[in-house]
Design a protein around this motif. Structure first.
Motif, PDB file in Angstrom:
ATOM      1  N   ALA A 339       0.830  -1.206   0.000  1.00  0.00           N
ATOM      2  CA  ALA A 339       0.000   0.000   0.000  1.00  0.00           C
ATOM      3  C   ALA A 339       0.867   1.260   0.000  1.00  0.00           C
ATOM      4  CB  ALA A 339      -0.931  -0.014   1.208  1.00  0.00           C
ATOM      5  N   VAL A 340       1.918   1.265   0.828  1.00  0.00           N
ATOM      6  CA  VAL A 340       2.818   2.421   0.884  1.00  0.00           C
ATOM      7  C   VAL A 340       3.532   2.587  -0.449  1.00  0.00           C
ATOM      8  CG1 VAL A 340       4.961   3.286   1.907  1.00  0.00           C
ATOM      9  CG2 VAL A 340       3.150   2.395   3.378  1.00  0.00           C
ATOM     10  N   ASP A 341       3.979   1.492  -1.017  1.00  0.00           N
ATOM     11  CA  ASP A 341       4.699   1.538  -2.284  1.00  0.00           C
ATOM     12  C   ASP A 341       3.808   2.090  -3.395  1.00  0.00           C
ATOM     13  OD1 ASP A 341       7.081   0.892  -3.866  1.00  0.00           O
ATOM     14  OD2 ASP A 341       5.796  -0.609  -4.807  1.00  0.00           O
ATOM     15  N   ALA A 342       2.552   1.655  -3.437  1.00  0.00           N
ATOM     16  CA  ALA A 342       1.626   2.122  -4.475  1.00  0.00           C
ATOM     17  C   ALA A 342       1.351   3.614  -4.342  1.00  0.00           C
ATOM     18  CB  ALA A 342       0.326   1.331  -4.400  1.00  0.00           C
ATOM     19  N   ASN A 343       1.115   4.086  -3.113  1.00  0.00           N
ATOM     20  CA  ASN A 343       0.839   5.506  -2.904  1.00  0.00           C
ATOM     21  C   ASN A 343       2.074   6.365  -3.181  1.00  0.00           C
ATOM     22  OD1 ASN A 343      -1.920   5.404  -2.152  1.00  0.00           O
ATOM     23  ND2 ASN A 343      -1.370   4.690  -0.103  1.00  0.00           N
ATOM     24  N   LEU A 344       3.252   5.850  -2.803  1.00  0.00           N
ATOM     25  CA  LEU A 344       4.475   6.597  -3.050  1.00  0.00           C
ATOM     26  C   LEU A 344       4.749   6.702  -4.546  1.00  0.00           C
ATOM     27  CD1 LEU A 344       6.910   8.053  -1.872  1.00  0.00           C
ATOM     28  CD2 LEU A 344       8.103   5.854  -1.726  1.00  0.00           C
ATOM     29  N   LYS A 345       4.521   5.624  -5.272  1.00  0.00           N
ATOM     30  CA  LYS A 345       4.716   5.661  -6.724  1.00  0.00           C
ATOM     31  C   LYS A 345       3.730   6.615  -7.385  1.00  0.00           C
ATOM     32  CE  LYS A 345       6.780   1.079  -7.332  1.00  0.00           C
ATOM     33  NZ  LYS A 345       6.602  -0.293  -7.852  1.00  0.00           N
ATOM     34  N   ARG A 346       2.513   6.641  -6.866  1.00  0.00           N
ATOM     35  CA  ARG A 346       1.506   7.577  -7.388  1.00  0.00           C
ATOM     36  C   ARG A 346       1.976   9.013  -7.174  1.00  0.00           C
ATOM     37  NH1 ARG A 346      -2.051   9.766 -10.679  1.00  0.00           N
ATOM     38  NH2 ARG A 346      -3.792  10.822  -9.652  1.00  0.00           N
ATOM     39  N   TRP A 347       2.502   9.291  -5.996  1.00  0.00           N
ATOM     40  CA  TRP A 347       2.994  10.632  -5.679  1.00  0.00           C
ATOM     41  C   TRP A 347       4.190  11.008  -6.564  1.00  0.00           C
ATOM     42  CZ3 TRP A 347       2.175  15.094  -3.118  1.00  0.00           C
ATOM     43  CH2 TRP A 347       3.276  15.897  -2.846  1.00  0.00           C
ATOM     44  N   LEU A 348       5.162  10.114  -6.669  1.00  0.00           N
ATOM     45  CA  LEU A 348       6.376  10.409  -7.417  1.00  0.00           C
ATOM     46  C   LEU A 348       6.113  10.626  -8.904  1.00  0.00           C
ATOM     47  CD1 LEU A 348       8.823   7.829  -5.784  1.00  0.00           C
ATOM     48  CD2 LEU A 348       8.891  10.308  -5.511  1.00  0.00           C
ATOM     49  N   SER A 349       5.164   9.893  -9.439  1.00  0.00           N
ATOM     50  CA  SER A 349       4.930   9.933 -10.890  1.00  0.00           C
ATOM     51  C   SER A 349       4.110  11.140 -11.337  1.00  0.00           C
ATOM     52  CB  SER A 349       4.255   8.639 -11.355  1.00  0.00           C
ATOM     53  OG  SER A 349       3.006   8.472 -10.692  1.00  0.00           O
ATOM     54  N   THR A 350       3.320  11.750 -10.438  1.00  0.00           N
ATOM     55  CA  THR A 350       2.426  12.835 -10.877  1.00  0.00           C
ATOM     56  C   THR A 350       2.540  14.102 -10.038  1.00  0.00           C
ATOM     57  OG1 THR A 350       0.651  11.845  -9.551  1.00  0.00           O
ATOM     58  CG2 THR A 350       0.708  11.275 -11.876  1.00  0.00           C
ATOM     59  N   ALA A 351       3.359  14.101  -8.995  1.00  0.00           N
ATOM     60  CA  ALA A 351       3.413  15.263  -8.100  1.00  0.00           C
ATOM     61  C   ALA A 351       3.919  16.522  -8.809  1.00  0.00           C
ATOM     62  CB  ALA A 351       4.301  14.950  -6.900  1.00  0.00           C
ATOM     63  N   ARG A 352       4.801  16.365  -9.768  1.00  0.00           N
ATOM     64  CA  ARG A 352       5.391  17.536 -10.434  1.00  0.00           C
ATOM     65  C   ARG A 352       4.321  18.452 -11.024  1.00  0.00           C
ATOM     66  NH1 ARG A 352       6.785  18.936 -15.616  1.00  0.00           N
ATOM     67  NH2 ARG A 352       8.662  20.259 -15.849  1.00  0.00           N
ATOM     68  N   ALA A 353       3.314  17.875 -11.649  1.00  0.00           N
ATOM     69  CA  ALA A 353       2.284  18.682 -12.296  1.00  0.00           C
ATOM     70  C   ALA A 353       1.442  19.461 -11.298  1.00  0.00           C
ATOM     71  CB  ALA A 353       1.382  17.786 -13.145  1.00  0.00           C
ATOM     72  N   ALA A 354       1.357  18.975 -10.059  1.00  0.00           N
ATOM     73  CA  ALA A 354       0.490  19.597  -9.063  1.00  0.00           C
ATOM     74  C   ALA A 354       1.269  20.352  -7.991  1.00  0.00           C
ATOM     75  CB  ALA A 354      -0.391  18.522  -8.410  1.00  0.00           C
ATOM     76  N   GLY A 355       2.518  20.711  -8.271  1.00  0.00           N
ATOM     77  CA  GLY A 355       3.283  21.491  -7.311  1.00  0.00           C
ATOM     78  C   GLY A 355       3.830  20.674  -6.158  1.00  0.00           C
ATOM     79  N   GLY A 356       4.142  19.420  -6.411  1.00  0.00           N
ATOM     80  CA  GLY A 356       4.700  18.558  -5.370  1.00  0.00           C
ATOM     81  C   GLY A 356       6.142  18.194  -5.661  1.00  0.00           C
ATOM     82  N   ALA A 357       6.916  18.018  -4.617  1.00  0.00           N
ATOM     83  CA  ALA A 357       8.323  17.651  -4.763  1.00  0.00           C
ATOM     84  C   ALA A 357       8.700  16.672  -3.661  1.00  0.00           C
ATOM     85  CB  ALA A 357       9.216  18.881  -4.701  1.00  0.00           C
ATOM     86  N   THR A 358       9.777  15.932  -3.906  1.00  0.00           N
ATOM     87  CA  THR A 358      10.247  14.931  -2.941  1.00  0.00           C
ATOM     88  C   THR A 358      11.748  15.076  -2.747  1.00  0.00           C
ATOM     89  OG1 THR A 358       8.581  13.405  -3.821  1.00  0.00           O
ATOM     90  CG2 THR A 358      10.261  12.477  -2.354  1.00  0.00           C
ATOM     91  N   LEU A 359      12.180  14.944  -1.514  1.00  0.00           N
ATOM     92  CA  LEU A 359      13.595  14.824  -1.182  1.00  0.00           C
ATOM     93  C   LEU A 359      13.718  13.643  -0.233  1.00  0.00           C
ATOM     94  CD1 LEU A 359      16.521  15.775  -1.299  1.00  0.00           C
ATOM     95  CD2 LEU A 359      16.023  17.368   0.572  1.00  0.00           C
ATOM     96  N   ALA A 360      14.230  12.540  -0.741  1.00  0.00           N
ATOM     97  CA  ALA A 360      14.336  11.313   0.039  1.00  0.00           C
ATOM     98  C   ALA A 360      15.794  10.917   0.181  1.00  0.00           C
ATOM     99  CB  ALA A 360      13.551  10.182  -0.635  1.00  0.00           C
ATOM    100  N   ALA A 361      16.215  10.671   1.410  1.00  0.00           N
ATOM    101  CA  ALA A 361      17.605  10.311   1.686  1.00  0.00           C
ATOM    102  C   ALA A 361      17.709   8.836   2.033  1.00  0.00           C
ATOM    103  CB  ALA A 361      18.149  11.154   2.841  1.00  0.00           C
ATOM    104  N   MET A 362      18.793   8.197   1.600  1.00  0.00           N
ATOM    105  CA  MET A 362      19.030   6.799   1.936  1.00  0.00           C
ATOM    106  C   MET A 362      20.508   6.474   1.768  1.00  0.00           C
ATOM    107  SD  MET A 362      17.120   5.108  -1.387  1.00  0.00           S
ATOM    108  CE  MET A 362      17.499   3.429  -0.929  1.00  0.00           C
ATOM    109  N   GLN A 363      20.932   5.361   2.354  1.00  0.00           N
ATOM    110  CA  GLN A 363      22.337   4.971   2.314  1.00  0.00           C
ATOM    111  C   GLN A 363      22.660   4.017   1.182  1.00  0.00           C
ATOM    112  OE1 GLN A 363      23.998   3.714   6.100  1.00  0.00           O
ATOM    113  NE2 GLN A 363      22.516   4.936   7.240  1.00  0.00           N
ATOM    114  N   ASP A 364      21.728   3.134   0.857  1.00  0.00           N
ATOM    115  CA  ASP A 364      21.980   2.082  -0.125  1.00  0.00           C
ATOM    116  C   ASP A 364      21.423   2.496  -1.484  1.00  0.00           C
ATOM    117  OD1 ASP A 364      22.334  -0.226  -1.568  1.00  0.00           O
ATOM    118  OD2 ASP A 364      21.517  -1.563  -0.029  1.00  0.00           O
TER     119      ASP A 364
END
Length: 456
Positions: A339-364
């Protein structure tokens, strides 16, 4: 013998034509004088073209050992004056393609001449430069080779001093002497707030060897990768610090996820619209953002808007995730993870058009750590322990172009590489250091509006 006589006649006739073209010809040979003058014009134009076109200069001069020595490229006087004794010695060795080091480095090719004898081809020097890390030389690679054939370790061993090799073009390689470290020599980069005329404009998060470094946040989904202690916090807090006036005005709204007990984001909690400290809270936040995204896109469609214009009623939304891989490995079960993966993919794929941005940090940097990794449109790579991780982060082409994240010293946290979105060039930068005191002061002065509904 016949060939020698033939060439001698050609040379003699050419000299006579040039002399007649310069001083004139005897009566009855005016046509020869005209031909001589034409030859002078051709030679002068050819010399000018050879002088101003590097590729042509290489074709003409690079094939002749004598001419290449006489007309060997050199630095400007002012640049030469700034070189240290070691740099002068290294540059002199680079300017002369010595068969000894070229063969040892494995950058030559052997072929057969017309008479059957062995013919060895060497790289040709195109130009020399003084760059931020020290002097460098650019060579035209020999036919049958590519810039990636130039191995840093082999070249360093052959030359006797440390160098880094990167592609200058499809057919040329830059050999960089590592005698300076412009970013490391500056020490810690203090944070300085730079006012933004446009809240969606790139934010200044540090410096390059040439000046301030600005990072586009909106219009992108950015993945920040680097080993533990590489300085990911410097990038995160530099971004938040520059966005803080817009956050305080309500034009930018930041949503944070910190599943490491809240250690990273708590210091600046007042800058966030909301923060998730548990997996359930993170799942609910991402689902809420995905739902809000649908509502905003519906609003834009119904009002005929092609581009989101940030306002207090419809602010720019930023999803900030510290250690994004935790969304995968901390999931209580497969259903929650899906469920988290599906919602995150939805956000990442279409957020740009609606004024959304992501900054995600990780080690691997591996995709297995975050299945939605391919949906991020920009990557920032900091220090890594191994070359394999550095290549996975930005790709093999970026590594060959100089993005050697595995060689960043542990004493320079916040140093990293990013691919410029416009030129495609690899850019080395160092993020500003934002102290705990700076974070506390920024959060106190530019706190996010309270009591604001999640609904647009």
């Amino acid at each position: 013998m016949n060939r020698f006589i033939g060439w001698s006649i050609v040379v003699l006739m050419t000299i006579l034509l040039l002399v007649f073209g310069l001083i004139g010809a005897p009566a009855g040979l005016e046509g020869v004088a005209t031909l001589g003058r034409v030859l002078w014009v051709v030679l002068i134009l050819g010399a000018i073209l050879v002088a101003i076109i590097p590729a042509l200069r290489y074709r003409v001069l690079g094939r002749s050992k004598f001419l290449a020595t006489v007309f060997r490229p050199r630095l400007a006087r002012a640049d030469r004056a700034s070189l240290s004794k070691f740099e002068k010695s290294a540059l002199a060795r680079l300017r002369h393609v010595n068969p000894e080091w070229a063969v040892a480095a494995g950058v030559t090719r052997d072929g057969a001449a017309r008479n059957g004898e062995k013919l060895r081809t060497f790289p040709a020097l195109v130009r020399v430069e003084l760059r931020a890390h020290g002097p460098a030389a650019v060579y035209q690679v020999v036919p049958g080779t590519v810039p990636s054939d130039y191995d840093d370790e082999k070249m360093s061993a052959a030359l006797g001093f440390p160098v880094e090799c990167s592609a200058a073009s499809a057919s040329s390689v830059r050999v960089q002497v590592r005698s300076r470290d412009a970013l490391a020599d500056q020490g810690t980069i203090p944070f300085r707030m730079v006012p933004l005329a446009d809240p969606a404009a790139p934010v200044c998060i540090g410096v390059t060897s040439e000046g301030p470094f600005s990072l586009p946040i909106f219009g992108r989904q950015t993945l920040l990768v680097g080993a533990s202690g590489s300085g990911k916090g410097s990038v995160i807090w530099s971004v938040l610090g520059q966005l803080s006036p817009s956050i305080h005005a309500g034009i930018v709204r930041v949503h944070g996820i910190d599943l490491k007990g809240g250690v990273e984001l708590t210091a600046g909690r007042a800058l966030f619209h909301d923060v998730a400290y548990t997996y359930d809270e993170a799942a609910a936040m991402i689902e809420r953002l995905a739902r809000r995204l649908d509502d905003r896109l519906e609003y834009m469609r119904s009002n005929g808007l092609r581009k989101h214009v940030p306002t207090v009623e419809h602010p720019l939304e930023v999803l900030l995730v510290d250690e994004a891989a935790s969304l995968n490995y901390l999931a209580p079960d497969a259903k929650s993870r899906g469920a988290v993966d599906a919602n995150l993919k939805r956000w990442l794929s279409t957020a740009r058009a609606a004024g959304g941005a992501t900054l995600a940090a990780m080690q691997d940097p591996r995709k297995e750590s975050l299945s939605s990794r391919d949906l991020f449109t920009a990557t920032i790579a900091l220090r890594f322990r191994t070359k394999d991780d550095a290549v996975l982060a930005l790709g093999s082409a970026a590594y060959e172009a100089g993005a050697h994240c595995d060689r960043i010293p542990t004493s320079t946290p916040g140093m990293g590489y990013v691919i410029d979105g416009e030129s495609g060039d690899v850019v080395q930068f160092r993020a500003s250091w934002v102290s705990d005191q700076d974070i506390a002061q920024i959060a106190q002065r530019f706190a996010a509006p309270v009591g604001v509904s999640d609904d647009d």
